[in-house]
Design a protein around this motif. Structure first.
Motif, PDB file in Angstrom:
ATOM      1  N   ARG A  34       0.760  -1.315   0.078  1.00 28.11           N
ATOM      2  CA  ARG A  34       0.197   0.180  -0.114  1.00 28.11           C
ATOM      3  C   ARG A  34       0.816   1.296  -0.110  1.00 28.11           C
ATOM      4  NH1 ARG A  34      -4.132  -0.554   4.845  1.00 28.11           N
ATOM      5  NH2 ARG A  34      -2.780  -2.282   5.287  1.00 28.11           N
ATOM      6  N   PHE A  35       2.083   1.072   0.663  1.00 27.33           N
ATOM      7  CA  PHE A  35       2.905   2.300   0.739  1.00 27.33           C
ATOM      8  C   PHE A  35       3.457   2.747  -0.810  1.00 27.33           C
ATOM      9  CE2 PHE A  35       4.286   2.970   5.213  1.00 27.33           C
ATOM     10  CZ  PHE A  35       3.414   2.360   5.708  1.00 27.33           C
ATOM     11  N   ILE A  36       3.860   1.444  -1.411  1.00 25.54           N
ATOM     12  CA  ILE A  36       4.558   1.719  -2.573  1.00 25.54           C
ATOM     13  C   ILE A  36       3.417   2.065  -3.731  1.00 25.54           C
ATOM     14  CG2 ILE A  36       5.614   0.341  -4.510  1.00 25.54           C
ATOM     15  CD1 ILE A  36       6.908  -1.514  -2.414  1.00 25.54           C
ATOM     16  N   SER A  37       2.207   1.836  -3.632  1.00 26.32           N
ATOM     17  CA  SER A  37       1.320   2.169  -4.557  1.00 26.32           C
ATOM     18  C   SER A  37       0.612   3.443  -4.397  1.00 26.32           C
ATOM     19  CB  SER A  37       0.318   1.191  -4.814  1.00 26.32           C
ATOM     20  OG  SER A  37      -0.387   0.462  -3.759  1.00 26.32           O
ATOM     21  N   SER A  38       1.122   4.112  -3.204  1.00 33.34           N
ATOM     22  CA  SER A  38       0.557   5.477  -2.846  1.00 33.34           C
ATOM     23  C   SER A  38       1.174   6.532  -3.824  1.00 33.34           C
ATOM     24  CB  SER A  38       1.087   5.735  -1.289  1.00 33.34           C
ATOM     25  OG  SER A  38       0.795   7.071  -1.262  1.00 33.34           O
ATOM     26  N   ASP A  39       0.408   7.739  -3.888  1.00 34.79           N
ATOM     27  CA  ASP A  39       0.978   8.657  -4.795  1.00 34.79           C
ATOM     28  C   ASP A  39       1.897   9.633  -3.996  1.00 34.79           C
ATOM     29  OD1 ASP A  39      -0.974   8.025  -6.775  1.00 34.79           O
ATOM     30  OD2 ASP A  39      -2.603   9.081  -5.891  1.00 34.79           O
ATOM     31  N   LYS A  44       5.849   6.234  -0.670  1.00 32.74           N
ATOM     32  CA  LYS A  44       6.606   5.495  -1.661  1.00 32.74           C
ATOM     33  C   LYS A  44       8.065   5.135  -1.168  1.00 32.74           C
ATOM     34  CE  LYS A  44       4.365   6.253  -6.087  1.00 32.74           C
ATOM     35  NZ  LYS A  44       4.537   6.761  -7.393  1.00 32.74           N
ATOM     36  N   TYR A  45       8.711   6.009  -0.690  1.00 36.12           N
ATOM     37  CA  TYR A  45      10.107   5.750  -0.191  1.00 36.12           C
ATOM     38  C   TYR A  45      10.175   4.994   0.969  1.00 36.12           C
ATOM     39  CZ  TYR A  45      14.719   6.803   1.248  1.00 36.12           C
ATOM     40  OH  TYR A  45      16.072   6.627   1.804  1.00 36.12           O
ATOM     41  N   LEU A  46       9.205   4.996   1.789  1.00 37.18           N
ATOM     42  CA  LEU A  46       9.181   4.367   3.054  1.00 37.18           C
ATOM     43  C   LEU A  46       8.659   2.787   2.531  1.00 37.18           C
ATOM     44  CD1 LEU A  46       7.469   6.145   5.991  1.00 37.18           C
ATOM     45  CD2 LEU A  46       9.578   5.491   5.755  1.00 37.18           C
ATOM     46  N   MET A  67       6.314  -5.300 -10.271  1.00 36.21           N
ATOM     47  CA  MET A  67       6.173  -4.458 -11.210  1.00 36.21           C
ATOM     48  C   MET A  67       5.571  -3.174 -10.594  1.00 36.21           C
ATOM     49  SD  MET A  67       6.523  -6.212 -13.594  1.00 36.21           S
ATOM     50  CE  MET A  67       6.270  -4.639 -14.998  1.00 36.21           C
ATOM     51  N   THR A  68       5.094  -2.893  -9.506  1.00 40.49           N
ATOM     52  CA  THR A  68       4.927  -1.801  -8.629  1.00 40.49           C
ATOM     53  C   THR A  68       6.153  -0.967  -8.500  1.00 40.49           C
ATOM     54  OG1 THR A  68       2.863  -2.607  -7.786  1.00 40.49           O
ATOM     55  CG2 THR A  68       3.832  -0.551  -6.908  1.00 40.49           C
ATOM     56  N   VAL A  69       7.257  -1.697  -8.127  1.00 37.16           N
ATOM     57  CA  VAL A  69       8.609  -1.153  -7.596  1.00 37.16           C
ATOM     58  C   VAL A  69       9.144  -0.771  -9.024  1.00 37.16           C
ATOM     59  CG1 VAL A  69      10.987  -1.858  -6.744  1.00 37.16           C
ATOM     60  CG2 VAL A  69       9.111  -2.809  -5.674  1.00 37.16           C
ATOM     61  N   VAL A  70       8.725  -1.295 -10.220  1.00 38.74           N
ATOM     62  CA  VAL A  70       9.617  -0.955 -11.351  1.00 38.74           C
ATOM     63  C   VAL A  70       8.842   0.396 -11.532  1.00 38.74           C
ATOM     64  CG1 VAL A  70       9.579  -1.492 -13.815  1.00 38.74           C
ATOM     65  CG2 VAL A  70      10.111  -3.363 -12.157  1.00 38.74           C
ATOM     66  N   GLU A  71       7.550   0.638 -11.540  1.00 31.56           N
ATOM     67  CA  GLU A  71       7.005   1.872 -11.792  1.00 31.56           C
ATOM     68  C   GLU A  71       7.499   3.009 -10.879  1.00 31.56           C
ATOM     69  OE1 GLU A  71       2.914   1.298 -10.999  1.00 31.56           O
ATOM     70  OE2 GLU A  71       2.698  -0.239 -12.629  1.00 31.56           O
ATOM     71  N   CYS A  72       8.196   2.706  -9.747  1.00 37.05           N
ATOM     72  CA  CYS A  72       8.854   3.782  -8.772  1.00 37.05           C
ATOM     73  C   CYS A  72      10.030   4.278  -9.565  1.00 37.05           C
ATOM     74  CB  CYS A  72       9.162   3.346  -7.607  1.00 37.05           C
ATOM     75  SG  CYS A  72       7.975   2.794  -6.433  1.00 37.05           S
ATOM     76  N   LEU A  80      14.343   8.391  -4.584  1.00 36.49           N
ATOM     77  CA  LEU A  80      13.656   7.210  -4.675  1.00 36.49           C
ATOM     78  C   LEU A  80      13.795   6.427  -5.868  1.00 36.49           C
ATOM     79  CD1 LEU A  80      10.849   5.761  -3.968  1.00 36.49           C
ATOM     80  CD2 LEU A  80       9.563   7.292  -5.425  1.00 36.49           C
ATOM     81  N   LYS A  81      14.388   7.013  -6.824  1.00 36.20           N
ATOM     82  CA  LYS A  81      14.860   6.271  -8.050  1.00 36.20           C
ATOM     83  C   LYS A  81      16.046   5.395  -7.382  1.00 36.20           C
ATOM     84  CE  LYS A  81      13.754   8.844 -12.062  1.00 36.20           C
ATOM     85  NZ  LYS A  81      14.287   9.791 -13.085  1.00 36.20           N
TER      86      LYS A  81
END
Length: 177
Positions: A34-39, A44-46, A67-72, A80-81
């Motif tokens: 849920r953290f990673i898919s947040s706006d 996202k960093y956490l 795949m969610t991580v790849v989107e980051c 974050l990158k």
């Protein structure tokens, strides 16, 4: 709301430090998703940080979030990158090496930061050496690294590729003579 996320994150950290429990790690990975898919960039960093902790214990729990991580990586935040690149490196295995290396090569192609370029060259090279599906893929990948990395490619990486090419794959020894 932020206090709730902070508590969840601290719980995830605790779960990764105590004796690993399958149920707790699965729950931690689900919550971190849920953290990673947040706006929110901070969440996202956490999330990436929390997933990196989980990956250290058992990479299996991070696979569903790949795949969610790849989107980051597409996030404009450089911090974050970098954290995402580190996590993807840790998540890489024989089954996903081609996808991860393709993403790394894309970032090597567009990056102007010399430190990041050097880091990408080293990580791509290490992943190619550890998880290469075959010699052809390895040669193709390392050739891209040499072309794109230029002066940041360590000499030993180039020598390793040249040695492999000189030795041949062994599959067609009769054709080599």
């Amino acid at each position: 709301v932020n206090v709730g996320y902070a508590i969840i994150f601290e719980c995830v950290k605790t779960i990764t430090k105590i004796y690993p429990s399958h149920e707790l790690l699965e729950l931690a990975a689900t919550n971190i998703g849920r953290f990673i898919s947040s706006d929110n960039h901070n969440l996202k960093y956490l999330g990436v940080t929390g997933l990196a902790l989980i990956v250290q214990v058992n990479p299996v729990y991070a696979a569903e979030h790949q795949m969610t991580v790849v989107e980051c990586l597409e996030d404009p935040d450089d911090t974050l990158k970098r954290k995402t690149l580190d996590l993807l490196f840790r998540m890489t295995n024989g089954g996903n090496v081609t996808v991860v290396v393709d993403k790394f090569v894309t970032h090597l192609r567009t990056s102007v930061d010399q430190h990041l370029r050097r880091e990408l060259v080293n990580r791509i090279s290490e992943l190619a050496e550890r998880f290469s599906p075959d010699n052809e893929w390895y040669v193709r990948t390392m050739t891209q690294v040499l072309e794109l990395g230029g002066s940041v490619v360590p000499e030993e990486r180039a020598f390793g590729l040249m040695k492999l090419i000189a030795d041949g794959s062994g599959a067609d020894e009769d054709a080599d003579t």
